[in-house]
Design a protein around this motif. Structure first.
Motif, PDB file in Angstrom:
ATOM      1  N   SER A   1      39.488  41.102  28.726  1.00  0.00           N
ATOM      2  CA  SER A   1      39.313  42.227  29.678  1.00  0.00           C
ATOM      3  C   SER A   1      38.365  41.653  30.818  1.00  0.00           C
ATOM      4  O   SER A   1      37.759  40.420  30.976  1.00  0.00           O
ATOM      5  CB  SER A   1      38.420  43.054  28.881  1.00  0.00           C
ATOM      6  N   GLY A   2      38.203  42.655  31.807  1.00  0.00           N
ATOM      7  CA  GLY A   2      37.238  42.202  32.858  1.00  0.00           C
ATOM      8  C   GLY A   2      37.107  43.602  33.740  1.00  0.00           C
ATOM      9  O   GLY A   2      37.601  44.563  33.191  1.00  0.00           O
ATOM     10  N   LYS A   3      36.153  43.642  34.765  1.00  0.00           N
ATOM     11  CA  LYS A   3      36.056  45.103  35.336  1.00  0.00           C
ATOM     12  C   LYS A   3      37.280  45.405  36.050  1.00  0.00           C
ATOM     13  O   LYS A   3      37.402  46.882  36.316  1.00  0.00           O
ATOM     14  CB  LYS A   3      35.018  44.917  36.231  1.00  0.00           C
ATOM     15  N   ASN A   4      38.084  44.787  36.457  1.00  0.00           N
ATOM     16  CA  ASN A   4      39.394  45.045  37.278  1.00  0.00           C
ATOM     17  C   ASN A   4      40.650  44.260  36.902  1.00  0.00           C
ATOM     18  O   ASN A   4      40.559  43.265  35.894  1.00  0.00           O
ATOM     19  CB  ASN A   4      39.494  45.102  38.597  1.00  0.00           C
ATOM     20  N   ASP A   5      41.721  44.634  37.229  1.00  0.00           N
ATOM     21  CA  ASP A   5      43.036  44.203  36.598  1.00  0.00           C
ATOM     22  C   ASP A   5      43.204  42.471  37.162  1.00  0.00           C
ATOM     23  O   ASP A   5      43.806  41.896  36.542  1.00  0.00           O
ATOM     24  CB  ASP A   5      44.105  44.522  37.229  1.00  0.00           C
ATOM     25  N   ILE A   6      42.744  42.178  38.282  1.00  0.00           N
ATOM     26  CA  ILE A   6      42.557  40.648  38.622  1.00  0.00           C
ATOM     27  C   ILE A   6      41.743  39.849  37.794  1.00  0.00           C
ATOM     28  O   ILE A   6      42.168  38.839  37.281  1.00  0.00           O
ATOM     29  CB  ILE A   6      42.157  40.738  39.975  1.00  0.00           C
ATOM     30  N   ALA A   7      40.728  40.545  37.343  1.00  0.00           N
ATOM     31  CA  ALA A   7      39.833  39.759  36.304  1.00  0.00           C
ATOM     32  C   ALA A   7      40.628  39.474  35.014  1.00  0.00           C
ATOM     33  O   ALA A   7      40.547  38.466  34.503  1.00  0.00           O
ATOM     34  CB  ALA A   7      38.444  40.307  36.134  1.00  0.00           C
ATOM     35  N   VAL A   8      41.315  40.403  34.777  1.00  0.00           N
ATOM     36  CA  VAL A   8      41.918  40.460  33.266  1.00  0.00           C
ATOM     37  C   VAL A   8      43.080  39.283  33.533  1.00  0.00           C
ATOM     38  O   VAL A   8      43.417  38.582  32.625  1.00  0.00           O
ATOM     39  CB  VAL A   8      42.711  41.572  33.098  1.00  0.00           C
ATOM     40  N   LEU A   9      43.710  39.153  34.657  1.00  0.00           N
ATOM     41  CA  LEU A   9      44.969  38.141  34.990  1.00  0.00           C
ATOM     42  C   LEU A   9      44.017  36.932  34.751  1.00  0.00           C
ATOM     43  O   LEU A   9      44.794  36.002  34.319  1.00  0.00           O
ATOM     44  CB  LEU A   9      45.352  38.523  36.372  1.00  0.00           C
ATOM     45  N   TYR A  10      42.937  36.871  35.386  1.00  0.00           N
ATOM     46  CA  TYR A  10      42.249  35.597  35.380  1.00  0.00           C
ATOM     47  C   TYR A  10      41.959  35.139  33.597  1.00  0.00           C
ATOM     48  O   TYR A  10      42.018  34.078  33.297  1.00  0.00           O
ATOM     49  CB  TYR A  10      40.867  35.625  35.983  1.00  0.00           C
TER      50      TYR A  10
END
Ligand code: BDP
Length: 716
Positions: free
Chosen positions: A132-141
């Motif tokens: 997870s992450g705060k937004n979708d790009i972070a999740v992609l990372y």
């Protein structure tokens, strides 16, 4: 089908499969042959549960599925609900359900917007992994990092990873021209097919974005710093918009270079004076026009009053006036101006190494908040080795970003295997002493030294439309390593080489160990056979291919190699000590003293800072002349050793890449000898001394080496 035809077909199939290997970079996702390792992964990833619907989420799941299917050989179930245990749960803070959000609350509290979390959790007494992450790009990372764990055969039993990038702008600078030639490009033509854009979207744009996202790069400057104003016309902006649309779901912002004289060239104005109201308005309107098309446009990179590029000084203004005017234009939209400090002038008789500092340091604190000054790693120009640029740490009130060169302009083009993260790390670790001991360049760049909010690292791209992207298969490692260091400037080059090799070639320790060592050594090898002991800028002129220490007839003195090595019968080297040009004084006192004193100056930088007699004794007890000769020979020997290592790795590598690297190393070996022989023969005229025992006899005469001409060397 005749058997001959069949064999041919097989050949074609296997050929294209192999060709793809080169193209796939570090995202090979090779099948894991070891069943024990593979079943651990399979047990832990029985299903994938995805929250989130955005385009980025879709890309993320596709990547995960593709990676897992290829590496584990079976397809996990993709579900919208969590059933049973050992699921891989994917989703950002906003898309997760409240229960999961609660479980991760303390993790979320600690992280920044671009950070990701990879964690083994207990959900209703069932073990799951969440990314997870705060937004979708972070999740992609996060997903790319998770896949890397599998690619590098790391355990995923008990995960608790939270990782954040240490810089905000992690960006490639493409020196790509609108005619698709690439300045200092050695991997074919530009990726950007302006003629077919915006309607034709090359698959390569997507793969480029994917590769960048996988290492956390979040920006790209599409055009050359030696800029063409046409890119800012509607005809081209439409094409830029198409690329921005492709890159957006991968978290990559598009930036452009701004030619300072654009208001004249495409705006029909009489001036580009940054204080002229019409000029100011022109740039504001231009920014508004761009942001209308590309709402997340990153901003402009500017090379001004440098090597003939127009700039504010053409109108009696200075860099601050120019940068701030552009900063005002993009500020309403959240854009930034990356203003380059790569300046030196033919009208300035001062040591070229001093000019950027002399000009920019007094501007400290004068730039607008959305300006970041982009500084090359060294004060001259991307040499195999340079001491760190004295501007780092010297402008406490101004954000400075690093500019590294990934393309190997001065390091053997895409023919030589040189692992650049070793060079990058050396610079980042350097102590500027600007705020006492431990004020490293990395801290100046990531904002921790002076609490700057805007931070960044730029890399001049080595990417072109060659099948393997970078010309040399190992040059892919420099793109990869740049991205990893932009994310975390404290990473170790060895860690990066290890990761890259595992992801790109093989996890076999018998392969990894020697080849990693070869990569790590490769940087010192190139220094040794090109510019040992602090020599610099003695490449042949213009194209910078091969040795040219004899060149002395160019119109600008500081373009001549003789300006830099200053060899004469008394010795060799550029005296930048207090008794010379006093360039050392631009460093903090501790560093200045270190460099100034012949006794304490690191020998690797000796001839950068001192003119030293041929008989001067180095720490090894040998004279400078002998040591120079030994270094050149050592470089050649190191390349021979690289060849040795590579030849033994044949069984771990597909034949296509094996042979490519083998051939390239053969060229590198030839060219290392060329460097050694040409430089030693040339410098010998001044030293008047015999080559010491152990140095191979030169293969040709000095006259021969001087006669070599390369009118069509690439990238020029
Ligand atoms: C030098 C290159 C030149 C670039 C210049 C720059 O030779 O092609 O335009 O730097 O960085 O290294 O602006």
């Amino acid at each position: 089908m005749t058997s001959l035809k069949f064999v041919f077909l097989l050949f074609l199939i296997s050929f294209s499969a192999l060709a793809q290997k080169d193209y796939k970079l570090w995202l090979q996702y090779d099948k894991i042959a070891n069943d024990i390792i593979s079943s651990e992964y399979k047990n832990n990833i029985q299903g994938i549960v995805s929250f989130g619907n955005s385009e980025t989420s879709k890309i993320t799941i596709k990547e995960l599925e593709n990676g897992i299917v290829n590496m584990l050989g079976s397809k996990p179930e993709i579900n919208s609900e969590i059933n049973g245990e050992n699921n891989l749960i994917i989703g950002s803070h906003t898309s997760l359900n409240s229960e999961l959000r609660k479980i991760l609350k303390t993790d979320f509290d600690k992280i920044t917007n671009e950070s990701f979390i990879i964690k083994t959790i207990n959900l209703k007494n069932k073990k799951q992994i969440i990314i997870s992450g705060k937004n979708d790009i972070a999740v992609l990372y996060g997903v790319f990092n998770f896949l890397r764990l599998i690619q590098t055969h790391k355990s995923i039993q008990n995960l608790n990873i939270a990782d954040s990038p240490k810089t905000n702008i992690r960006i490639l600078n493409h020196w790509d021209n609108l005619d698709r030639t690439v300045e200092r490009g050695y991997a074919g033509f530009s990726l950007w097919n302006w003629q077919k854009l915006p309607d034709f979207i090359d698959e390569r744009y997507i793969d480029y974005a994917r590769a960048n996202a996988s290492i956390g790069i979040n920006g790209t400057v599409l055009t050359n710093v030696n800029a063409n104003a046409l890119i800012l016309t509607p005809q081209y902006l439409e094409k830029v918009e198409a690329l921005a649309n492709v890159f957006r779901p991968y978290g990559i912002k598009v930036y452009l270079t701004a030619r300072f004289s654009a208001p004249i060239e495409i705006g029909n104005l009489k001036t580009a004076d940054p204080k002229d109201t019409q000029v100011i308005k022109w740039w504001k309107d231009k920014a508004a026009e761009i942001y209308k098309r590309i709402p997340d446009f990153g901003g402009f990179l500017v090379k001004a009053n440098s090597e003939g590029q127009p700039g504010p000084q053409n109108y009696g203004r200075d860099h601050v006036d120019g940068a701030n005017m552009l900063a005002d234009a993009v500020a309403p939209f959240g854009g930034v101006i990356m203003w380059r400090a790569f300046v030196y002038s033919e009208h300035d008789a001062n040591d070229r190494a001093k000019q950027a500092y002399a000009e920019f340091q007094p501007y400290d604190g004068k730039f607008k908040d959305n300006v970041i000054v982009q500084v090359k790693n060294g004060a001259i120009d991307f040499q195999p080795r340079e001491p760190f640029h004295p501007l780092f740490g010297a402008m406490p009130k101004t954000p400075l970003m690093m500019e590294f060169q990934i393309t190997q302009e001065y390091l053997g083009f895409s023919t030589h295997l040189v692992f650049l993260p070793k060079l990058f790390q050396e610079v980042l670790e350097s102590d500027t002493y600007q705020k006492g001991k431990g004020s490293t360049v990395a801290k100046a760049i990531d904002g921790t030294l002076y609490q700057n909010k805007l931070t960044g690292i730029a890399g001049v791209s080595n990417i072109g439309n060659d099948l393997n992207w970078t010309g040399h298969p190992f040059a892919q490692a420099n793109w990869y390593g740049f991205g990893r260091l932009a994310w975390n400037p404290y990473l170790d080059a060895e860690t990066i080489a290890d990761e890259w090799l595992r992801c790109t070639f093989s996890n076999n320790e018998n392969f990894i160990k020697p080849v990693k060592n070869m990569m790590i050594e490769s940087r010192e090898a190139v220094v040794n056979y090109m510019t040992p002991l602090g020599l610099h800028h003695i490449m042949d002129t213009g194209h910078h291919y091969g040795p040219g220490p004899w060149v002395s007839d160019l119109s600008r003195p500081e373009w001549n190699p003789t300006y830099y090595h200053k060899a004469d019968k008394n010795g060799i080297g550029f005296d930048r000590s207090k008794s010379g040009t006093n360039a050392v004084s631009q460093y903090a006192p501790e560093a200045a003293n270190l460099f100034d004193n012949l006794e304490t100056c690191p020998e690797k930088d000796l001839l950068w800072f001192h003119h030293v007699s041929w008989d001067y004794k180095l720490k090894n007890g040998q004279t400078l002349w002998n040591s120079l000769a030994f270094k050149y020979q050592e470089g050649v020997d190191q390349v021979a050793e690289m060849q040795n290592v590579w030849n033994k790795s044949e069984k771990y590598v597909d034949s296509e890449r094996f042979n490519e690297v083998k051939m390239l190393l053969e060229i590198q070996q030839k060219e290392a000898k060329w460097w050694r022989d040409a430089c030693l023969l040339y410098f010998q005229q001044f030293s008047g001394k015999e080559l010491p025992a152990g140095i191979e006899k030169p293969t040709q005469t000095l006259e021969y080496f001087k006669s070599l001409k390369f009118p069509f060397a690439p990238g020029n």
